[in-house]
Design a protein around this motif. Structure first.
Motif, mmCIF file in Angstrom:
data_model
loop_
_atom_site.group_PDB
_atom_site.id
_atom_site.type_symbol
_atom_site.label_atom_id
_atom_site.label_comp_id
_atom_site.label_asym_id
_atom_site.label_seq_id
_atom_site.Cartn_x
_atom_site.Cartn_y
_atom_site.Cartn_z
ATOM 1 N N VAL A 181 25.737 38.833 31.940
ATOM 2 C CA VAL A 181 26.701 39.418 31.458
ATOM 3 C C VAL A 181 27.159 40.186 30.026
ATOM 4 O O VAL A 181 27.662 41.359 30.741
ATOM 5 N N PHE A 182 26.241 39.945 29.725
ATOM 6 C CA PHE A 182 26.009 41.297 28.434
ATOM 7 C C PHE A 182 25.172 42.531 29.325
ATOM 8 O O PHE A 182 26.017 43.656 28.982
ATOM 9 N N LEU A 183 24.745 42.537 29.830
ATOM 10 C CA LEU A 183 23.963 44.337 30.333
ATOM 11 C C LEU A 183 25.227 44.649 31.395
ATOM 12 O O LEU A 183 25.446 45.830 30.825
ATOM 13 N N LEU A 184 25.461 43.822 32.515
ATOM 14 C CA LEU A 184 27.038 43.527 32.751
ATOM 15 C C LEU A 184 27.966 45.185 31.934
ATOM 16 O O LEU A 184 28.892 45.618 32.401
ATOM 17 N N LEU A 185 27.779 44.201 31.174
ATOM 18 C CA LEU A 185 29.111 44.485 30.733
ATOM 19 C C LEU A 185 29.252 45.669 29.818
ATOM 20 O O LEU A 185 30.015 47.048 29.653
ATOM 21 N N ALA A 186 27.857 46.125 28.650
ATOM 22 C CA ALA A 186 27.757 46.728 28.273
ATOM 23 C C ALA A 186 27.542 48.443 29.658
ATOM 24 O O ALA A 186 28.038 48.983 28.629
ATOM 25 N N GLN A 187 27.270 48.271 30.969
ATOM 26 C CA GLN A 187 26.895 49.431 31.606
ATOM 27 C C GLN A 187 28.523 49.856 31.613
ATOM 28 O O GLN A 187 29.170 50.689 31.829
ATOM 29 N N SER A 188 29.593 48.756 31.938
ATOM 30 C CA SER A 188 31.242 48.961 32.356
ATOM 31 C C SER A 188 31.343 49.886 31.044
ATOM 32 O O SER A 188 31.869 50.526 31.356
ATOM 33 N N THR A 189 31.486 49.518 29.859
ATOM 34 C CA THR A 189 31.783 49.846 28.816
ATOM 35 C C THR A 189 31.123 51.664 28.609
ATOM 36 O O THR A 189 31.636 52.656 28.419
ATOM 37 N N VAL A 190 29.658 51.364 28.739
ATOM 38 C CA VAL A 190 29.267 53.047 28.730
ATOM 39 C C VAL A 190 30.221 53.477 30.238
ATOM 40 O O VAL A 190 30.346 55.094 29.667
ATOM 41 N N LEU A 191 30.013 53.562 31.604
ATOM 42 C CA LEU A 191 31.014 54.094 31.749
ATOM 43 C C LEU A 191 31.769 54.411 31.771
ATOM 44 O O LEU A 191 32.468 55.453 32.270
#
Length: 942
Positions: free
Chosen positions: A849-859
């Motif tokens: 969940v952390f990596l998915l949200l982090a990648q969405s935020t960066v995008l």
């Protein structure tokens, strides 16, 4: 007010349509019965051929082995390998169980054991005794053999007494196969794989080096107790890789009906809940796709929501919900066979189970669905695509060209099945021709719908292709032969040659439809299209990870391809379950996505103008992206209500991102030229410059006013001069200018903006994409890897494309604000689609969940800032003229602290996970999406 004549007319229409449906269904059922009878006859013939084995003489030395020299004569030579598989199935309708032990041995051509087995095939019992796992397999079932066999064979009673030897060519490796079957009503079997066989001289038989495996598959009524570390394990199967190092491998198969199962009620509840959630997810998929397609059709016709007739929409929705409710009630009513279980589980059974019984209902259903999806639907899509491109009546040539794959497939199946299938093939063609003639005659002669008459030929061709392919795909024929009595059955040369083009024809209709719709309207590039189609079909076939565990070793590679594309390995195994439809659905998904992007490109290259269906097309693209996992692995994602929530969120989130009320404003912003955009950005820069000047003047004038170095009159005059160029309400004016300057397309075409945003999205999500690609092992081919492994990336790319293509339409008044709304929708979809994957015990929920949200935020943040830079640079200004870097600098310290803390936490979590992976014992990997769990023959609950 409806009259009696109107009622009679409506009744006549309904009766005629029902009669047509009855004729088409009757033709299909008649042809399917003939085809199924041929499949059963061939299974009986093959069983008879396999049973023509000369009885082996009584062993002169039942006490094998008598010493180490006796063992050495039966040991395989170097570079040997093989496997032993045990399969437990119910036999008949009682509580009797058939236990089949299959042995496969791979030897070098110069191995002395090859000559021994060729000369005396009965020697396989002694050879099986010394194989890794053979002694344990024979000991476990030896007491179940007949009394005569126990008396004659002694300690070899549980081992096969005959074998088949095959060699494809001189000098090639030799394969030896054997099989032993016993029947029992007992409660359990124990396979002590760690126990060594005695050599007769107070020693043990050495464990051979090489690639040796032992596996067992049990039905749902049985359970497994496993000791040691298996190479692979599922709920109903386990596989060990036996090495020359002694281990503690032991497997016990227990019949769970003899002992109370503590969690039976909980398991039944979870099974029922999974079936019902699968139905809800499937219903949500249909509703979301139907809503998106209906919106696209409505927008393309230029009608508003208020002018669309509600009666067809309401009736269609009620029919869909009614069908789902009927399936649910049927599933609850049936005690032995679960209707909904087909949507989330798979069963595996042998083709020999067809002896004495007709084809199961599930096989007929799968044949109809495969025929409709792979052969009938491409014909309709070709006609509809040509109609949409040219606004002319549907042509005759392209639909007939796509439909020609169906008769070609039937003819190839006739050659694959041999002379015995000539009659069924003619019956199949006759049934399809009768159904097609009925459809053509009705469409041409009916007086009620004149607009359907030009569609007579395409719809008749679709009916022909659908009926013929649905009949043929009930059971894939095969023509097998034996080199000598007792040898294994292999494909004949004609069957092997015909199987290759038959595999390619399964994917040819959709590839042909794609090339005909996407290519030029002329036929000058026919050879180029044929070459491109052949390359596309070759690339789309599931070459990567074959299903070796479900396909008999001696069958050709096409058997594995048939198993993955149709759920059938000719002459070997059949799969029942929605997993069979996955390759067809993946192909349709890829084709629909490609055609949708082509439509957006063709209608989005003109500056300042959108196609009327641009918004609906992007909504459909978002739904397609969210449904990629469901299409790629339906048996894994359907049984979760979160999948239905994700599909609904994708559709509703698209409506939230693209509100219908912003249509006119978005059209004005998109129509703005580059010069107007540059002027507005310059005005915004000027307003921001004066605002910054007032801010600095207020800050710097404090000291000068305090020490009276700046007179008050001069201060007032300077302040009025700084405030004069702006309006009275400077803040509102600046916000209005910002929305006007930074919310347009900057005079660029929509397609160019969409491609640019997609490229930026791909670059920003590159870390996740690379990591996913490195983990994408075990998938069958490109379609499954794209739809399953690449599902998160597909969702990001679809939202990124929508961000650029319909940027003025997006909710928000600045690039970053629009990106914030985009982050909200796509993060919700991603998290809901992640839930089924987190059910695996080897997945870390917090880390994922952390990596998915982090990648969405960066995008989202990166895309918003990049788009702002792009809009400013379009006006020939620098980003610093719009964005205040001093304010950004003041936030650098706290933001840096937060980022450092987040990075440290991420590194800690990753390091911990890596350390756990390194230090933890080796666990069996979770089954790939391409695998299918073994189950009993049809009739038992899945």
């Amino acid at each position: 007010m409806p009259t009696v004549r109107d009622a009679a007319k409506a009744t006549a229409k309904a009766v005629t349509v029902l009669l047509l449906c009855a004729v088409v269904v009757g033709c299909a059922v008649w042809g399917a019965d003939r085809w199924g009878d041929a499949a059963r006859r061939q299974a009986v013939t093959e069983e008879h051929d396999l049973s023509r084995i000369e009885p082996s003489a009584a062993s002169s030395d039942p006490l094998f082995p008598l010493g180490a020299q006796d063992v050495a004569a039966k040991l395989p030579g170097p570079d040997s390998g093989g496997d032993i598989s045990v399969d437990i199935r119910r036999t008949g309708s009682g509580d009797n169980w058939r236990i089949t032990s299959r042995y496969r041995l791979s030897l070098r051509a110069d191995d002395p054991l090859v000559g021994t087995l060729r000369t005396d095939p009965s020697t396989i019992s002694a050879v099986s005794y010394v194989l890794p796992g053979g002694y344990a397999t024979g000991t476990a079932v030896g007491y179940l053999a007949s009394p005569d066999k126990q008396q004659q064979a002694g300690n070899l009673a549980g081992l096969p007494d005959w074998c088949g030897v095959s060699q494809p060519a001189r000098g090639r490796r030799v394969t030896v196969t054997a099989e032993d079957t016993v029947t029992t009503s007992g409660t359990g079997l124990t396979y002590a794989l760690d126990e060594r066989a005695q050599d007769g001289d107070d020693g043990v038989v050495p464990r051979l080096p090489g690639d040796w495996t032992w596996s067992i598959h049990v039905p749902p009524e049985w359970g497994l107790e496993v000791s040691g570390r298996p190479d692979r394990q599922t709920a109903r199967s386990v596989r060990f890789r036996l090495t020359d190092v002694r281990g503690d491998e032991q497997v016990t198969a227990l019949y769970r009906g003899t002992e109370p199962v503590a969690d039976a009620a909980a398991e039944e509840y979870l099974t029922t809940a999974s079936r019902h959630q699968a139905l809800v997810s499937l219903l949500a998929l249909f509703l979301a796709a139907t809503g998106a397609v209906a919106g696209l059709r409505r927008a393309s016709q230029g009608t508003s929501a208020g002018t669309v007739p509600r009666r067809p929409v309401v009736l269609s929705t009620l029919a869909l919900v009614g069908a789902a409710s009927a399936a649910l009630l049927w599933d609850l009513y049936q005690p032995t066979w679960s209707v909904l279980g087909w949507m989330w589980s798979s069963t595996l059974f042998s083709s020999s189970d067809l002896i004495g019984q007709p084809l199961p209902l599930e096989v007929h259903t799968q044949g109809v669905l495969l025929g409709a999806l792979l052969f009938a639907l491409p014909v309709v899509a070709t006609a509809v695509g040509h109609r949409l491109r040219t606004s002319l009546p549907p042509p005759v040539g392209p639909p007939l060209a796509v439909a020609s794959a169906a008769p070609a497939l039937v003819l190839l199946f006739r050659f694959m099945g041999g002379h015995d299938w000539q009659g069924p093939a003619l019956d199949c063609l006759a049934a399809a021709s009768a159904a097609s003639a009925a459809a053509f005659g009705f469409l041409r002669l009916q007086p009620w719908w004149p607009g359907l008459r030009p569609w007579a030929v395409p719809l008749a061709a679709a009916t022909w292709a659908g009926v013929a392919s649905a009949i043929a795909l009930q059971a894939v024929p095969r023509d097998l032969w034996q080199e000598f009595p007792g040898a294994e059955l292999t494909f004949t040369r004609s069957a092997l040659v015909a199987s290759w083009p038959a595999v390619f024809l399964l994917l040819a209709p959709w590839v042909a439809a794609l090339l005909l719709i996407a290519g030029p309207l002329g036929a000058a590039s026919g050879w180029h299209r044929a070459a491109a189609g052949l390359l596309l079909v070759t690339a789309l076939l599931p070459w990567w990870t074959p299903l070796h565990q479900y396909v008999y070793a001696q069958l050709p590679p096409t058997s594995d391809l048939f198993m993955q594309l149709t759920g059938q390995s000719p002459g070997d195994q059949l799969i029942i379950g929605i997993r069979v439809l996955a390759p067809a659905l993946q192909l349709i998904w890829l084709t629909a996505t490609a055609l949708l992007l082509l439509h957006l490109r063709n209608t989005g290259t003109q500056r300042g103008r959108w196609h009327p269906g641009a918004r609906a097309s992007c909504l459909l693209l978002l739904v397609l992206a969210a449904s990629s996992t469901v299409i790629g692995a339906p048996e894994s994602w359907l049984p979760y209500w979160t999948t239905a929530a994700a599909l609904t969120t994708a559709w509703g989130g698209g409506l939230l991102l693209l509100p219908y009320g912003r249509a006119r404003q978005a059209a004005r912003l998109h129509a703005r030229t580059g010069a107007a955009h540059a002027r507005l950005v310059a005005e915004l820069a000027r307003a921001l410059l004066f605002a910054e000047g007032r801010h600095r003047f207020l800050t710097s004038s404090r000291a000068t006013l305090a020490d009276t170095s700046l007179p008050a009159d001069d201060w007032d005059e300077t302040w009025r001069s700084l405030k004069q160029p702006t309006a009275q309400d400077a803040a509102r004016e600046t916000a209005r200018l910002r929305a006007a300057a930074l919310c347009s397309s900057a005079g660029r075409p929509a397609w160019a903006n969409g491609v640019t945003a997609t490229a930026a999205t791909a670059l920003l999500t590159l870390p996740w994409t690379i990591w996913t690609a490195s983990q994408a092992h075990g998938y069958s081919g490109v379609p499954e890897a794209v739809t399953v492994a690449g599902a998160p990336t597909c969702v990001w790319l679809a939202h990124g494309f929508t961000y650029g293509y319909l940027y003025p339409w997006l909710r928000g008044n600045s690039p970053v604000a629009k990106a914030g709304w985009l982050w909200t929708v796509m993060s919700a979809v991603q998290l809901l689609l992640l839930v089924p994957k987190l059910q695996s015990p080897y997945e870390s929920t917090t880390l994922s969940v952390f990596l998915l949200l982090a990648q969405s935020t960066v995008l989202a943040l990166g895309l918003g800032l990049y788009w702002e830079i792009r809009l400013v640079r379009r006006a020939d200004l620098l980003w610093g003229h719009i964005r205040n870097f001093r304010r950004l600098t003041s936030l650098a310290t706290p933001v840096s602290a937060v980022l450092v803390a987040a990075i440290a936490a991420a590194v800690t979590v990753l390091a911990t996970a890596w350390a756990n992976d390194v230090t933890a014992p080796v666990e069996p990997p979770s089954p790939s999406p391409s695998s299918t769990s073994s189950s009993p023959s049809p009739g038992a609950p899945p």
